[in-house]
Write a protein that holds these residues in place. Structure first.
Motif, PDB file in Angstrom:
ATOM      1  N   GLY A  70       0.824  -1.211   0.000  1.00 32.12           N
ATOM      2  CA  GLY A  70       0.000   0.000   0.000  1.00 32.12           C
ATOM      3  C   GLY A  70       0.852   1.252   0.000  1.00 32.12           C
ATOM      4  N   TYR A  71       2.110   1.125  -0.426  1.00 31.38           N
ATOM      5  CA  TYR A  71       3.057   2.261  -0.327  1.00 31.38           C
ATOM      6  C   TYR A  71       2.752   3.390  -1.302  1.00 31.38           C
ATOM      7  N   GLU A  74      -1.850   7.280   0.316  1.00 35.58           N
ATOM      8  CA  GLU A  74      -1.488   8.477   1.095  1.00 35.58           C
ATOM      9  C   GLU A  74      -0.753   8.124   2.390  1.00 35.58           C
ATOM     10  N   PHE A 117      -1.908  -9.273  -6.830  1.00 38.34           N
ATOM     11  CA  PHE A 117      -2.511  -9.599  -5.536  1.00 38.34           C
ATOM     12  C   PHE A 117      -3.507 -10.757  -5.628  1.00 38.34           C
ATOM     13  N   THR A 139      -9.070   0.330  -0.291  1.00 30.82           N
ATOM     14  CA  THR A 139      -9.803   1.052  -1.330  1.00 30.82           C
ATOM     15  C   THR A 139     -11.118   1.529  -0.704  1.00 30.82           C
ATOM     16  N   LYS A 143     -15.150   3.563  -5.007  1.00 32.99           N
ATOM     17  CA  LYS A 143     -14.185   3.363  -6.092  1.00 32.99           C
ATOM     18  C   LYS A 143     -14.251   1.944  -6.664  1.00 32.99           C
ATOM     19  N   TYR A 156      -6.965  -9.272   0.213  1.00 28.45           N
ATOM     20  CA  TYR A 156      -5.561  -8.966  -0.089  1.00 28.45           C
ATOM     21  C   TYR A 156      -4.750  -8.739   1.190  1.00 28.45           C
ATOM     22  N   THR A 175      -2.940  -0.989   9.234  1.00 31.33           N
ATOM     23  CA  THR A 175      -3.810   0.197   9.289  1.00 31.33           C
ATOM     24  C   THR A 175      -5.266  -0.241   9.187  1.00 31.33           C
ATOM     25  N   TYR A 188     -18.188  -1.197   5.870  1.00 27.75           N
ATOM     26  CA  TYR A 188     -16.821  -0.709   6.125  1.00 27.75           C
ATOM     27  C   TYR A 188     -16.311  -1.099   7.515  1.00 27.75           C
ATOM     28  N   LEU A 215      -8.373  10.536   7.688  1.00 27.71           N
ATOM     29  CA  LEU A 215      -6.976  10.839   7.350  1.00 27.71           C
ATOM     30  C   LEU A 215      -6.877  12.209   6.701  1.00 27.71           C
ATOM     31  N   GLU A 226     -15.878  12.503  -0.044  1.00 26.48           N
ATOM     32  CA  GLU A 226     -14.951  12.624   1.076  1.00 26.48           C
ATOM     33  C   GLU A 226     -14.512  14.086   1.235  1.00 26.48           C
ATOM     34  N   ARG A 230     -14.982  16.486   4.471  1.00 30.03           N
ATOM     35  CA  ARG A 230     -13.817  17.107   5.097  1.00 30.03           C
ATOM     36  C   ARG A 230     -14.008  18.615   5.257  1.00 30.03           C
TER      37      ARG A 230
END
Ligand SMILES: NC(=O)c1ccc[n+]([C@@H]2O[C@H](COP(=O)([O-])OP(=O)(O)OC[C@H]3O[C@@H](n4cnc5c(N)ncnc54)[C@H](OP(=O)(O)O)[C@@H]3O)[C@@H](O)[C@H]2O)c1
Length: 310
Positions: A70-71, A74, A117, A139, A143, A156, A175, A188, A215, A226, A230
């Motif tokens: 997941g690098y 964000e 994956f 994800t 999306k 995954y 995470t 979720y 985040l 989102e 925010r």
């Protein structure tokens, strides 16, 4: 103007005002719950944060290797920056689904491995020799659809963890999310909670679960819903910075501080949003929170509760 009022036979009420006030009260209650919550075992977390420098020096000498899945996300990007700046690991394998050539901008010791994956068992070598694993994969339902979301955030993640474990990963740092709950009726939090439970069952030598709130980052990807959310919540992020939000850099710093610290001796370390701020060193514990951890388990706790809820 009439739409702003509810009308009945004898009175009319200011509809929008009532709606706004109700919403305000709801948010105030929610924020209070999170903002006033005591951070359990603040003593241990604080020592992880304040011991960063000596821990880093010791950890570097021990010569550890890590992987990050997941690098390119964000949180993942913030984590890679942290790993690059601290040089905590002698080797870091960045595992993802696409080539980015990010290693050209990083120092020595970083490798990029592209995997499928859906066929992760064919890429076991990518995880080989990494005693620490970071997961920031994920994800959204918007999306990828509900099935796609479960595939990434559940399948995954667990497959990566499983292969990592058999390849020698001792400390898995995951995470998750604020509000994770395996029994939730919402997809979720339920998926996030189920993953946490499955990870606990894998019995890593050390498992650290991070549950950040919203985040905060300069997200490249356009997520309209989102972004709207925010914007509305900006005053709350400002006035209650540790209640329901965390900048990705704070999550990354907290993850690093946790990785280089000596294990608290608990099978699972669970860091809620406020604890993440404390672990990163951006929130000081209150005097009342600085009580040494009580090893005696509360009466209502059962087996998997040898966890440290932070
Ligand atoms: N967003 C929030 O406010 C929030 C709050 C609490 C917790 N979280 C959780 O924190 C974690 C990190 O969130 P984030 O916002 O930093 O993530 P992000 O920016 O959306 O990045 C997600 C990562 O997962 C990878 N990924 C997504 N779909 C994939 C697929 N089908 N196959 C392979 N890789 C895939 C992405 O790779 P590509 O770059 O190749 O797409 C990227 O590296 C997630 O688990 C998320 O649920 C998020």
């Amino acid at each position: 103007m009439r739409v702003l009022w509810f009308n009945c036979d004898c009175h009319s009420f200011p509809g929008v005002a009532i709606a706004v006030a109700t919403l305000g009260i709801f948010w105030a209650c929610l924020i209070s719950i999170y903002d006033l919550a005591t951070v359990h075992d603040a003593h241990t977390i604080h020592s992880m944060a304040s011991g960063r420098e000596p821990n880093l020096e010791r950890f570097q000498k021990e010569g550890h290797s890590a992987f990050v899945v997941g690098y390119t996300g964000e949180t993942g990007k913030a984590l890679v920056t942290e790993l690059n700046e601290t040089k905590a690991f002698k080797r870091v394998v960045l595992i993802g689904r696409r080539q980015t050539n990010i290693t050209e901008k990083l120092g020595e010791g970083f490798e990029e491995k592209v995997v499928d994956f859906d066929q992760l068992e064919n890429y076991k070598d990518a995880f080989e020799g990494c005693d620490v694993g970071f997961n920031t994969l994920g994800t959204t339902r918007g999306k990828s659809g509900p099935e796609g979301f479960v595939k990434v955030d559940h399948d995954y993640v667990l497959k990566s963890a499983e292969i990592a474990k058999t390849s020698g990963c001792k400390h898995f740092i995951h995470t998750s999310s604020q509000g994770s709950d395996k029994n939730s009726s919402f997809l979720y939090p339920r998926t996030k909670g189920q993953v946490e439970e499955s990870l606990k069952m894998m019995i890593f030598e050390r498992l650290s679960i991070f549950r950040p709130g919203i985040l905060l980052c300069d997200r490249q990807e356009n997520r309209a819903g989102e972004a709207f959310f925010r914007t509305i919540l900006k005053p709350i992020f400002y006035f209650f910075p540790t209640a329901i939000s965390t900048p990705t850099e704070v999550v990354a710093r907290a993850m690093l501080n946790n990785a280089i610290s000596i294990s608290s001796g608990n099978k699972t370390e669970l860091f809620e949003n406020k604890a993440i701020h404390m672990l990163a060193g951006s929130l000081k514990p209150k005097t009342s929170e600085m009580v040494k951890p009580d090893k005696k388990l509360p009466q209502d706790k059962t087996e998997s509760e040898e966890n440290l809820e932070l």
